[in-house]
Design a protein around this motif. Structure first.
Motif, PDB file in Angstrom:
ATOM      1  N   ARG A  55       0.825  -1.200   0.000  1.00  0.00           N
ATOM      2  CA  ARG A  55       0.000   0.000   0.000  1.00  0.00           C
ATOM      3  C   ARG A  55       0.870   1.264   0.000  1.00  0.00           C
ATOM      4  NH1 ARG A  55      -5.440  -0.750   1.871  1.00  0.00           N
ATOM      5  NH2 ARG A  55      -5.391   1.445   2.526  1.00  0.00           N
ATOM      6  N   LEU A  56       0.355   2.302  -0.659  1.00  0.00           N
ATOM      7  CA  LEU A  56       1.078   3.565  -0.731  1.00  0.00           C
ATOM      8  C   LEU A  56       0.542   4.600   0.256  1.00  0.00           C
ATOM      9  CD1 LEU A  56       1.471   3.955  -4.601  1.00  0.00           C
ATOM     10  CD2 LEU A  56       3.099   3.012  -2.960  1.00  0.00           C
ATOM     11  N   ASP A  57      -0.514   4.244   0.988  1.00  0.00           N
ATOM     12  CA  ASP A  57      -1.086   5.184   1.946  1.00  0.00           C
ATOM     13  C   ASP A  57      -0.701   4.850   3.382  1.00  0.00           C
ATOM     14  OD1 ASP A  57      -2.526   2.854   2.120  1.00  0.00           O
ATOM     15  OD2 ASP A  57      -4.509   3.798   2.030  1.00  0.00           O
ATOM     16  N   VAL A  58       0.354   4.044   3.538  1.00  0.00           N
ATOM     17  CA  VAL A  58       0.827   3.677   4.871  1.00  0.00           C
ATOM     18  C   VAL A  58       1.778   4.758   5.374  1.00  0.00           C
ATOM     19  CG1 VAL A  58       2.031   1.931   6.240  1.00  0.00           C
ATOM     20  CG2 VAL A  58       0.606   1.244   4.296  1.00  0.00           C
ATOM     21  N   GLU A  59       1.710   5.043   6.670  1.00  0.00           N
ATOM     22  CA  GLU A  59       2.558   6.080   7.252  1.00  0.00           C
ATOM     23  C   GLU A  59       3.910   5.506   7.667  1.00  0.00           C
ATOM     24  OE1 GLU A  59       2.154   9.430   7.659  1.00  0.00           O
ATOM     25  OE2 GLU A  59       0.409   9.182   6.353  1.00  0.00           O
ATOM     26  N   ASP A  60       4.711   5.111   6.692  1.00  0.00           N
ATOM     27  CA  ASP A  60       6.082   4.694   6.985  1.00  0.00           C
ATOM     28  C   ASP A  60       7.006   5.250   5.910  1.00  0.00           C
ATOM     29  OD1 ASP A  60       6.025   3.018   4.719  1.00  0.00           O
ATOM     30  OD2 ASP A  60       5.487   1.256   5.880  1.00  0.00           O
ATOM     31  N   ASN A  61       8.315   5.187   6.175  1.00  0.00           N
ATOM     32  CA  ASN A  61       9.283   5.806   5.273  1.00  0.00           C
ATOM     33  C   ASN A  61       9.290   5.173   3.893  1.00  0.00           C
ATOM     34  OD1 ASN A  61      10.244   7.783   7.042  1.00  0.00           O
ATOM     35  ND2 ASN A  61      11.712   6.373   7.993  1.00  0.00           N
ATOM     36  N   VAL A  62       9.068   3.852   3.830  1.00  0.00           N
ATOM     37  CA  VAL A  62       9.103   3.164   2.537  1.00  0.00           C
ATOM     38  C   VAL A  62       7.981   3.667   1.634  1.00  0.00           C
ATOM     39  CG1 VAL A  62       8.807   0.933   1.400  1.00  0.00           C
ATOM     40  CG2 VAL A  62      10.249   1.107   3.420  1.00  0.00           C
ATOM     41  N   ALA A  63       6.761   3.719   2.169  1.00  0.00           N
ATOM     42  CA  ALA A  63       5.627   4.179   1.369  1.00  0.00           C
ATOM     43  C   ALA A  63       5.785   5.653   0.993  1.00  0.00           C
ATOM     44  CB  ALA A  63       4.329   3.959   2.134  1.00  0.00           C
ATOM     45  N   LYS A  64       6.210   6.466   1.949  1.00  0.00           N
ATOM     46  CA  LYS A  64       6.375   7.890   1.675  1.00  0.00           C
ATOM     47  C   LYS A  64       7.432   8.132   0.599  1.00  0.00           C
ATOM     48  CE  LYS A  64       4.981   9.558   6.256  1.00  0.00           C
ATOM     49  NZ  LYS A  64       5.434  10.235   7.498  1.00  0.00           N
ATOM     50  N   LEU A  65       8.521   7.374   0.656  1.00  0.00           N
ATOM     51  CA  LEU A  65       9.579   7.541  -0.339  1.00  0.00           C
ATOM     52  C   LEU A  65       9.100   7.112  -1.718  1.00  0.00           C
ATOM     53  CD1 LEU A  65      12.497   8.298  -0.972  1.00  0.00           C
ATOM     54  CD2 LEU A  65      13.168   5.966  -0.370  1.00  0.00           C
ATOM     55  N   GLN A 207      13.617  17.376  -1.993  1.00  0.00           N
ATOM     56  CA  GLN A 207      13.970  17.602  -0.590  1.00  0.00           C
ATOM     57  C   GLN A 207      13.295  16.566   0.313  1.00  0.00           C
ATOM     58  OE1 GLN A 207      13.136  21.537   0.811  1.00  0.00           O
ATOM     59  NE2 GLN A 207      13.707  21.086   2.909  1.00  0.00           N
ATOM     60  N   GLU A 208      12.036  16.244   0.022  1.00  0.00           N
ATOM     61  CA  GLU A 208      11.322  15.241   0.815  1.00  0.00           C
ATOM     62  C   GLU A 208      12.001  13.878   0.704  1.00  0.00           C
ATOM     63  OE1 GLU A 208       6.890  13.119   0.997  1.00  0.00           O
ATOM     64  OE2 GLU A 208       7.202  14.925  -0.213  1.00  0.00           O
ATOM     65  N   MET A 209      12.392  13.489  -0.508  1.00  0.00           N
ATOM     66  CA  MET A 209      13.050  12.199  -0.700  1.00  0.00           C
ATOM     67  C   MET A 209      14.391  12.156   0.030  1.00  0.00           C
ATOM     68  SD  MET A 209      12.174  11.134  -4.665  1.00  0.00           S
ATOM     69  CE  MET A 209      12.598  12.712  -5.410  1.00  0.00           C
ATOM     70  N   ALA A 210      15.140  13.246  -0.040  1.00  0.00           N
ATOM     71  CA  ALA A 210      16.428  13.288   0.649  1.00  0.00           C
ATOM     72  C   ALA A 210      16.246  13.183   2.160  1.00  0.00           C
ATOM     73  CB  ALA A 210      17.170  14.570   0.283  1.00  0.00           C
ATOM     74  N   SER A 211      15.216  13.833   2.691  1.00  0.00           N
ATOM     75  CA  SER A 211      14.963  13.777   4.133  1.00  0.00           C
ATOM     76  C   SER A 211      14.599  12.373   4.577  1.00  0.00           C
ATOM     77  CB  SER A 211      13.839  14.757   4.503  1.00  0.00           C
ATOM     78  OG  SER A 211      14.205  16.088   4.221  1.00  0.00           O
ATOM     79  N   ILE A 212      13.769  11.694   3.795  1.00  0.00           N
ATOM     80  CA  ILE A 212      13.379  10.316   4.130  1.00  0.00           C
ATOM     81  C   ILE A 212      14.592   9.398   4.094  1.00  0.00           C
ATOM     82  CG2 ILE A 212      12.023   8.323   3.381  1.00  0.00           C
ATOM     83  CD1 ILE A 212       9.933  10.324   2.310  1.00  0.00           C
ATOM     84  N   GLN A 213      15.417   9.530   3.069  1.00  0.00           N
ATOM     85  CA  GLN A 213      16.599   8.676   2.963  1.00  0.00           C
ATOM     86  C   GLN A 213      17.587   8.954   4.089  1.00  0.00           C
ATOM     87  OE1 GLN A 213      17.352   9.656  -1.301  1.00  0.00           O
ATOM     88  NE2 GLN A 213      17.336   7.459  -1.618  1.00  0.00           N
ATOM     89  N   LEU A 214      17.675  10.200   4.524  1.00  0.00           N
ATOM     90  CA  LEU A 214      18.543  10.519   5.655  1.00  0.00           C
ATOM     91  C   LEU A 214      18.019   9.865   6.935  1.00  0.00           C
ATOM     92  CD1 LEU A 214      20.955  12.017   6.853  1.00  0.00           C
ATOM     93  CD2 LEU A 214      19.493  14.038   7.094  1.00  0.00           C
ATOM     94  N   ARG A 215      16.704   9.876   7.131  1.00  0.00           N
ATOM     95  CA  ARG A 215      16.128   9.214   8.309  1.00  0.00           C
ATOM     96  C   ARG A 215      16.386   7.706   8.264  1.00  0.00           C
ATOM     97  NH1 ARG A 215      11.594  12.667   7.345  1.00  0.00           N
ATOM     98  NH2 ARG A 215      10.363  10.914   6.547  1.00  0.00           N
ATOM     99  N   GLN A 216      16.231   7.103   7.090  1.00  0.00           N
ATOM    100  CA  GLN A 216      16.506   5.670   6.947  1.00  0.00           C
ATOM    101  C   GLN A 216      17.968   5.362   7.255  1.00  0.00           C
ATOM    102  OE1 GLN A 216      15.078   5.159   2.862  1.00  0.00           O
ATOM    103  NE2 GLN A 216      13.431   3.849   3.631  1.00  0.00           N
ATOM    104  N   THR A 217      18.848   6.177   6.708  1.00  0.00           N
ATOM    105  CA  THR A 217      20.277   5.967   6.931  1.00  0.00           C
ATOM    106  C   THR A 217      20.623   6.095   8.408  1.00  0.00           C
ATOM    107  OG1 THR A 217      20.773   6.850   4.731  1.00  0.00           O
ATOM    108  CG2 THR A 217      22.585   6.765   6.309  1.00  0.00           C
ATOM    109  N   THR A 218      20.104   7.125   9.057  1.00  0.00           N
ATOM    110  CA  THR A 218      20.370   7.336  10.482  1.00  0.00           C
ATOM    111  C   THR A 218      19.875   6.157  11.309  1.00  0.00           C
ATOM    112  OG1 THR A 218      20.166   9.734  10.167  1.00  0.00           O
ATOM    113  CG2 THR A 218      20.000   8.894  12.424  1.00  0.00           C
TER     114      THR A 218
END
Length: 245
Positions: A55-65, A207-218
């Motif tokens: 699903r693409l409407d889930v509130e997690d980093n994978v779906a948001k990215l 910018q949104e994609m970069a922020s999500i990837q930074l959170r995943q990396t962290t």
């Protein structure tokens, strides 16, 4: 990117399971999805259908990215719609480099060159942006046509050297680069208008994609116990994103 590199190079699934370490879910990088989409268009497809097993409407980093990636790609596809939907495949240009492919889609009054870059292992980890310019000769393009680079900075004229033929040089190329050849004011004005209309939203999505990837990396670095050596780089990345806002 760093997320995939950490998982592939440093994560040890069996040992991680024994320690109760559970790494976050990952998805294909935005650069990989973008490359596949334009490979499809360059091969002559009239459109692209994106399908997701989750699903693409889930509130997690994978779906948001994934959602941000698809929105960004759809903006770019709207730019090339006249050639993808109404044009036809014309030729493949010799790029003189095994890692590059250049294919031309044409309409009655313009041509769109789609340049894609393929590197070893790219299906696992996207390569960093290329720093060396791309240079090639477009022999079949009419000498009266002007060349324009279609990118995040809008419609940028490209100088054509006549000393060794109509040579085109693209500086700081992406994994996908778009070049428009035309002398038609309608094609030029439309491309300029679409790029201008999409510019703000495209920047926000990047910018949104970069922020999500930074959170995943962290998150992954923290679970792997490598936060201390990575903290300076993470802080620098966060500061860069903060300035971009």
């Amino acid at each position: 990117n760093l997320v995939e590199q950490l998982v592939i190079a440093q994560a040890e699934p069996i040992a991680s399971q024994s320690r109760g370490l559970r790494l976050p879910k990952l998805c294909a990088a935005p650069e990989q999805i973008r490359l596949l989409a334009f490979e499809t268009i360059a091969a002559g497809a009239r459109g692209v259908c994106f399908r997701s097993r989750s699903r693409l409407d889930v509130e997690d980093n994978v779906a948001k990215l994934r959602v941000a990636s698809l929105r960004a790609i759809n903006l770019e596809l709207s730019l090339v719609e006249p050639w993808a939907a109404g044009g036809s495949f014309a030729e493949e240009i010799d790029m003189r480099e095994s890692s590059l492919r250049g294919r031309v889609l044409e309409t009655d009054r313009s041509r769109l060159l789609i340049i894609t870059r393929h590197e070893s292992g790219q299906q696992y980890v996207p390569h960093p942006q290329r720093t060396e310019p791309i240079s090639f000769v477009a022999h079949s393009v009419p000498i009266t046509d002007q060349a324009y680079h279609l990118g995040s900075n809008g419609l940028q004229p490209l100088l054509r050297s006549q000393t060794t033929g109509p040579r085109i040089t693209i500086r700081d190329p992406d994994a996908v680069s778009l070049v428009l050849f035309t002398q038609d004011p309608l094609a030029i004005n439309r491309s300029t208008r679409v790029l201008s209309e999409n510019r703000k939203q495209a920047a926000t999505l990047r910018q949104e994609m970069a922020s999500i990837q930074l959170r995943q990396t962290t998150e992954i670095i923290g679970k792997l116990g490598r936060m201390k050596p990575a903290k300076p780089a993470l802080d620098e990345s966060k500061a860069f994103l903060d300035r971009a806002e």
